[in-house]
Design a protein around this motif. Structure first.
Motif, PDB file in Angstrom:
ATOM      1  N   HIS A   1     -23.993 -22.856  16.775  1.00 38.82           N
ATOM      2  CA  HIS A   1     -23.799 -21.655  15.960  1.00 38.82           C
ATOM      3  C   HIS A   1     -24.098 -20.414  16.807  1.00 38.82           C
ATOM      4  O   HIS A   1     -25.137 -20.336  17.466  1.00 38.82           O
ATOM      5  N   ALA A   2     -23.159 -19.487  16.777  1.00 32.95           N
ATOM      6  CA  ALA A   2     -23.325 -18.211  17.470  1.00 32.95           C
ATOM      7  C   ALA A   2     -24.291 -17.341  16.677  1.00 32.95           C
ATOM      8  O   ALA A   2     -24.146 -17.204  15.462  1.00 32.95           O
ATOM      9  N   ASP A   3     -25.262 -16.771  17.346  1.00 40.19           N
ATOM     10  CA  ASP A   3     -26.268 -15.986  16.624  1.00 40.19           C
ATOM     11  C   ASP A   3     -25.736 -14.652  16.117  1.00 40.19           C
ATOM     12  O   ASP A   3     -26.377 -13.991  15.312  1.00 40.19           O
ATOM     13  N   HIS A   4     -24.540 -14.243  16.548  1.00 42.95           N
ATOM     14  CA  HIS A   4     -23.922 -13.005  16.060  1.00 42.95           C
ATOM     15  C   HIS A   4     -22.636 -13.296  15.284  1.00 42.95           C
ATOM     16  O   HIS A   4     -21.716 -12.482  15.273  1.00 42.95           O
ATOM     17  N   ASP A   5     -22.593 -14.441  14.646  1.00 41.30           N
ATOM     18  CA  ASP A   5     -21.395 -14.813  13.897  1.00 41.30           C
ATOM     19  C   ASP A   5     -21.168 -13.806  12.773  1.00 41.30           C
ATOM     20  O   ASP A   5     -22.006 -13.648  11.902  1.00 41.30           O
ATOM     21  N   TYR A   6     -20.055 -13.123  12.808  1.00 44.75           N
ATOM     22  CA  TYR A   6     -19.723 -12.115  11.796  1.00 44.75           C
ATOM     23  C   TYR A   6     -19.121 -12.738  10.551  1.00 44.75           C
ATOM     24  O   TYR A   6     -19.045 -12.111   9.512  1.00 44.75           O
ATOM     25  N   SER A   7     -18.669 -13.968  10.640  1.00 40.36           N
ATOM     26  CA  SER A   7     -17.965 -14.617   9.547  1.00 40.36           C
ATOM     27  C   SER A   7     -18.871 -15.548   8.739  1.00 40.36           C
ATOM     28  O   SER A   7     -18.866 -15.511   7.509  1.00 40.36           O
ATOM     29  N   LEU A   8     -19.615 -16.380   9.427  1.00 41.16           N
ATOM     30  CA  LEU A   8     -20.524 -17.334   8.777  1.00 41.16           C
ATOM     31  C   LEU A   8     -21.924 -17.115   9.359  1.00 41.16           C
ATOM     32  O   LEU A   8     -22.176 -17.485  10.504  1.00 41.16           O
ATOM     33  N   PRO A   9     -22.816 -16.515   8.601  1.00 44.69           N
ATOM     34  CA  PRO A   9     -24.128 -16.129   9.115  1.00 44.69           C
ATOM     35  C   PRO A   9     -24.947 -17.289   9.687  1.00 44.69           C
ATOM     36  O   PRO A   9     -24.789 -18.450   9.300  1.00 44.69           O
ATOM     37  N   PHE A  10     -25.825 -16.926  10.577  1.00 45.45           N
ATOM     38  CA  PHE A  10     -26.677 -17.868  11.299  1.00 45.45           C
ATOM     39  C   PHE A  10     -27.700 -18.558  10.388  1.00 45.45           C
ATOM     40  O   PHE A  10     -27.910 -19.766  10.498  1.00 45.45           O
ATOM     41  N   ALA A  11     -28.350 -17.823   9.496  1.00 46.72           N
ATOM     42  CA  ALA A  11     -29.440 -18.374   8.671  1.00 46.72           C
ATOM     43  C   ALA A  11     -29.014 -19.583   7.844  1.00 46.72           C
ATOM     44  O   ALA A  11     -29.750 -20.585   7.804  1.00 46.72           O
ATOM     45  N   PRO A  12     -27.866 -19.575   7.158  1.00 42.23           N
ATOM     46  CA  PRO A  12     -27.474 -20.776   6.413  1.00 42.23           C
ATOM     47  C   PRO A  12     -27.234 -22.000   7.308  1.00 42.23           C
ATOM     48  O   PRO A  12     -27.467 -23.132   6.885  1.00 42.23           O
ATOM     49  N   ALA A  13     -26.790 -21.768   8.530  1.00 38.78           N
ATOM     50  CA  ALA A  13     -26.621 -22.887   9.455  1.00 38.78           C
ATOM     51  C   ALA A  13     -27.969 -23.510   9.780  1.00 38.78           C
ATOM     52  O   ALA A  13     -28.107 -24.735   9.855  1.00 38.78           O
TER      53      ALA A  13
ATOM     54  N   ILE B   1     -26.064 -20.153  20.365  1.00 36.48           N
ATOM     55  CA  ILE B   1     -25.345 -19.471  21.428  1.00 36.48           C
ATOM     56  C   ILE B   1     -25.615 -17.973  21.273  1.00 36.48           C
ATOM     57  O   ILE B   1     -25.294 -17.381  20.247  1.00 36.48           O
ATOM     58  N   PHE B   2     -26.239 -17.376  22.284  1.00 34.54           N
ATOM     59  CA  PHE B   2     -26.676 -15.983  22.226  1.00 34.54           C
ATOM     60  C   PHE B   2     -25.525 -15.001  22.397  1.00 34.54           C
ATOM     61  O   PHE B   2     -24.701 -15.150  23.286  1.00 34.54           O
ATOM     62  N   GLY B   3     -25.521 -13.977  21.549  1.00 36.08           N
ATOM     63  CA  GLY B   3     -24.588 -12.867  21.701  1.00 36.08           C
ATOM     64  C   GLY B   3     -23.131 -13.188  21.451  1.00 36.08           C
ATOM     65  O   GLY B   3     -22.277 -12.334  21.629  1.00 36.08           O
ATOM     66  N   ALA B   4     -22.841 -14.400  21.048  1.00 36.62           N
ATOM     67  CA  ALA B   4     -21.443 -14.781  20.819  1.00 36.62           C
ATOM     68  C   ALA B   4     -21.051 -14.488  19.379  1.00 36.62           C
ATOM     69  O   ALA B   4     -21.897 -14.410  18.489  1.00 36.62           O
ATOM     70  N   PHE B   5     -19.756 -14.336  19.183  1.00 34.45           N
ATOM     71  CA  PHE B   5     -19.206 -14.146  17.847  1.00 34.45           C
ATOM     72  C   PHE B   5     -18.559 -15.447  17.389  1.00 34.45           C
ATOM     73  O   PHE B   5     -18.417 -16.387  18.156  1.00 34.45           O
ATOM     74  N   HIS B   6     -18.140 -15.458  16.195  1.00 32.08           N
ATOM     75  CA  HIS B   6     -17.686 -16.636  15.456  1.00 32.08           C
ATOM     76  C   HIS B   6     -17.015 -17.750  16.273  1.00 32.08           C
ATOM     77  O   HIS B   6     -17.569 -18.821  16.404  1.00 32.08           O
ATOM     78  N   ALA B   7     -15.832 -17.569  16.776  1.00 34.57           N
ATOM     79  CA  ALA B   7     -15.096 -18.678  17.397  1.00 34.57           C
ATOM     80  C   ALA B   7     -15.023 -18.609  18.918  1.00 34.57           C
ATOM     81  O   ALA B   7     -14.486 -19.516  19.548  1.00 34.57           O
TER      82      ALA B   7
END
Length: 191
Positions: A103-115, A131-137
């Motif tokens: 899980h990307a820690d900056h996922d804009y689509s599916l937040p990190f906390a629920p993962a 994965i630090f600083g990455a976005f969703h896909a």
């Protein structure tokens, strides 16, 4: 591949998310068809892995962690930036096979906390790679990302470890997933 059971899901990318309720059944159907096809003798039906990104990750959660749609043929699973949804016809239950979550820690689509919540409830053996600083896909698709090599290496090690029972590969998953300034990992072994 994209399988859509819901005809209205064809109207646009975001509307496809509404088809998640049907996706585990679609995955099961495709697996049934492949295992009954002329190529069935090329498939080891006792060592099937399933992986999904985003909506595909939701599909995997349904196929491994919900009474509505769990497929016992899946022996190992990878969820990449996917959320664990609820299904009206079932209840969330722990997975019965090894699980690797990215899980990307900056996922804009599916937040990190629920993962993280889904990981906490998952049954071991289980791995969680942040994965630090990455976005969703980014780390999983064609967009170049600094985490690409780590994802390729660790996912291959995971499949080898749990589908081929390769102890050396199993020992390498966490060390390969810890890359300074790119990613970190945690592992909970089977009891």
């Amino acid at each position: 591949w994209v399988t859509l059971s819901l005809p209205s899901a064809m109207s646009g990318p975001l509307s496809r998310a509404g088809d998640y309720l049907n996706q585990p059944a679609d995955l099961k159907f495709v697996l049934d068809e492949v295992l009954a096809s002329k190529w069935a003798n090329r498939i080891d039906a006792d060592h099937i892995g399933a992986a999904g990104l985003s909506l595909g990750g939701m599909t995997i959660w349904g196929s491994i962690g919900n009474t509505c749609c769990r497929d016992p043929r899946i022996k190992a699973a990878i969820v990449m930036d996917g959320s664990q949804p609820s299904y009206a016809d079932g209840k969330t239950v722990p997975n019965r096979m090894p699980l690797l979550m990215y899980h990307a820690d900056h996922d804009y689509s599916l937040p990190f906390a629920p993962a993280r919540t889904a990981f906490a409830a998952a049954a071991p053996p289980k791995y969680f790679v942040t994965i630090f600083g990455a976005f969703h896909a980014e780390p999983y698709e064609n967009t170049p990302n600094v985490a690409d090599a780590m994802v390729m290496t660790t996912s291959t090690e995971f499949w080898r470890a749990y589908l081929l029972d390769d102890a050396a590969a199993r020992a390498q998953i966490v060390p390969s997933a810890i890359v300074p300034d790119i990613s970190t990992a945690e592992y909970t072994p089977a009891k």
